[in-house]
Design an enzyme around this catalytic site. Structure first.
Site, PDB file in Angstrom:
ATOM      1  N   TYR A 135       9.021  65.308  20.905  1.00  0.00           N
ATOM      2  CA  TYR A 135       9.976  64.769  21.877  1.00  0.00           C
ATOM      3  C   TYR A 135      10.036  65.613  23.152  1.00  0.00           C
ATOM      4  O   TYR A 135      10.522  65.170  24.191  1.00  0.00           O
ATOM      5  CB  TYR A 135      11.379  64.668  21.283  1.00  0.00           C
ATOM      6  N   LYS A 190       4.198  67.842   7.601  1.00  0.00           N
ATOM      7  CA  LYS A 190       3.027  66.986   7.408  1.00  0.00           C
ATOM      8  C   LYS A 190       1.814  67.905   7.539  1.00  0.00           C
ATOM      9  O   LYS A 190       0.897  67.676   8.355  1.00  0.00           O
ATOM     10  CB  LYS A 190       3.040  65.852   8.454  1.00  0.00           C
ATOM     11  N   ASP A 222       6.143  61.960   4.097  1.00  0.00           N
ATOM     12  CA  ASP A 222       6.064  60.630   3.472  1.00  0.00           C
ATOM     13  C   ASP A 222       6.664  60.677   2.065  1.00  0.00           C
ATOM     14  O   ASP A 222       7.402  59.775   1.650  1.00  0.00           O
ATOM     15  CB  ASP A 222       4.630  60.095   3.463  1.00  0.00           C
ATOM     16  N   ASP A 246      14.786  63.210  12.827  1.00  0.00           N
ATOM     17  CA  ASP A 246      15.407  62.029  13.429  1.00  0.00           C
ATOM     18  C   ASP A 246      15.363  60.871  12.431  1.00  0.00           C
ATOM     19  O   ASP A 246      16.365  60.203  12.159  1.00  0.00           O
ATOM     20  CB  ASP A 246      14.599  61.688  14.695  1.00  0.00           C
ATOM     21  N   ASP A 250      18.519  59.491   9.571  1.00  0.00           N
ATOM     22  CA  ASP A 250      19.017  58.115   9.586  1.00  0.00           C
ATOM     23  C   ASP A 250      18.850  57.471   8.208  1.00  0.00           C
ATOM     24  O   ASP A 250      19.712  56.718   7.749  1.00  0.00           O
ATOM     25  CB  ASP A 250      18.282  57.268  10.628  1.00  0.00           C
TER      26      ASP A 250
END
Ligand code: NAD
Length: 358
Positions: A135, A190, A222, A246, A250
């Protein structure tokens, strides 16, 4: 101590008003001052984070933030969109550590899409790195063409990067948070595909050497996304980068049934922070007195605990929220058969009444 109040857009002003009523009833010696932010600030001053708002936030010990954004601003050039205000505040206040608890209140177990036995008693904390990762990578700005479109561009890209100090400081925050809980940290990355996240894993492991009392395990993102819906209670503290955090926060929020219940805190190295509900500005329900103000009220409790040194007042607010839930009052997002539906204002009044009665 000074608190900056930034209600923002959409449901922001409605839900922040209820949190301010709760703050008032606590009768603590704090000064509060409000300012416009997001789309409201753009409309009044031509910028989503005007200088005066930024200065107020920088001078404050803590910021209570509602939410920003509305679809009507989607056609604005990126740097003027309401969401830039939150990115700007994170950057200028150096808010690198985002705390998002996902707690399933026993009264709301039914609101989750998971079976009650999987979700009952859930209490996990996601620690998300907030000022690095893709980001904030370079180069950016492929969308800065005059009409904001990709017309003629052959490609678009963002770069993912983390520096050693950025990973070290979020690792310390996570391990220290785990010390006050069940002493377990899962670092999500990851590393099998991304160089950045192999680096993340290595630095996490190095910092872990300072915390022999804490158990650390590593998990690919994942798999973490799957485990969160399969057996969420296996987690305690999850630490991860900006983008994975992020998404996972959620996902964890929805495990609990309603995003309208979940607070968040974003802190800098001096424990100054910005406190906001985990949800957005919900333009679809703005101005209708139906938004759930509890996430904002619980964000206020986090502010009292982390930035204002008022742990007892924080506990009082949290206990008042539980009392209101026990009494059966529900906003529309958490309503179920047999409970009493109330509006934003009435929910705030109920928390105020519970505090007065305690
Ligand atoms: P959202 O979180 O605003 O809403 C998602 C859904 O949840 C909607 O149906 C909404 O009605 C509901 N909802 C959210 N908060 C609620 C509450 N307190 N009580 C009851 N229901 C609630 O996400 P979105 O619709 O994707 O985004 C809307 C706007 O918010 C966009 O402009 C987005 O950019 C912005 N946004 C801002 C922030 C922030 O200010 N930190 C965060 C996320 C999204």
């Amino acid at each position: 101590m000074n608190i900056a109040i930034l209600p923002g857009d959409g449901i922001g002003p409605e839900i922040v008003a209820e949190a301010v009523r709760v703050l008032d009833v606590l009768e603590l010696p704090f000064n509060t001052e409000s300012a416009l932010v997001g789309g409201a600030a753009y409309e009044a001053h031509g910028h989503p984070l005007p200088d005066a708002t930024l200065k107020l936030a920088q001078a404050a010990d803590a910021v209570l933030f509602g939410a920003v954004g509305d679809w009507k601003f989607d056609t604005l050039e990126r740097s003027l969109r309401p969401e830039q205000a939150i990115l700007g505040l994170r950057k200028h206040l150096q808010l690198f550590a985002n705390f998002r608890p996902a707690i399933c209140y026993s009264q709301l177990t039914h609101a989750s899409s998971l079976k009650p036995e999987l979700i009952g008693g859930l209490d996990i904390l996601i620690v998300r790195e907030l000022t690095g990762d893709i980001y904030f990578g370079q180069p950016r700005g492929r969308r800065e063409s005059p009409d904001g479109a990709f017309k003629g561009h052959p490609e678009a890209f963002d770069t993912m990067r983390y520096s050693r100090p950025e990973i070290e400081r979020i690792a310390h925050v996570a391990f220290q948070a785990a010390r006050k809980r069940s002493k377990r940290v899962t670092s999500v990355d990851k590393a099998n595909v991304l160089e950045t996240f192999q680096f993340w894993r290595d630095v996490m492991t190095e910092v872990h050497a300072d915390y022999p009392d804490i158990e650390l395990d590593h998990m690919y993102v994942d798999n973490a996304a799957m485990q969160l819906v399969k057996a969420p209670k296996k987690f305690d503290v999850i630490v991860t980068g900006n983008m994975f955090g992020d998404i996972l926060s959620d996902e964890a929020a929805m495990l609990t049934g309603s995003i309208g219940m979940l607070p968040s805190a974003s802190l800098n190295a001096a424990n100054r922070g910005l406190y906001e509900p985990s949800h957005g500005s919900a333009p679809d329900i703005a101005g209708k007195n139906i938004a759930n103000p509890l996430a904002t009220i619980l964000s206020l409790a986090m502010m009292l605990r982390f930035s204002l040194n008022q742990a007892e007042a924080a506990l009082r607010v949290e206990a008042a929220v539980v009392k209101v839930l026990e009494s059966g009052l529900r906003t529309a997002d958490i309503w179920s058969e047999g409970t009493q539906r109330v509006g934003t204002r009435e929910m705030g009044s109920a928390v105020v009444a519970a505090l007065n009665a305690a």
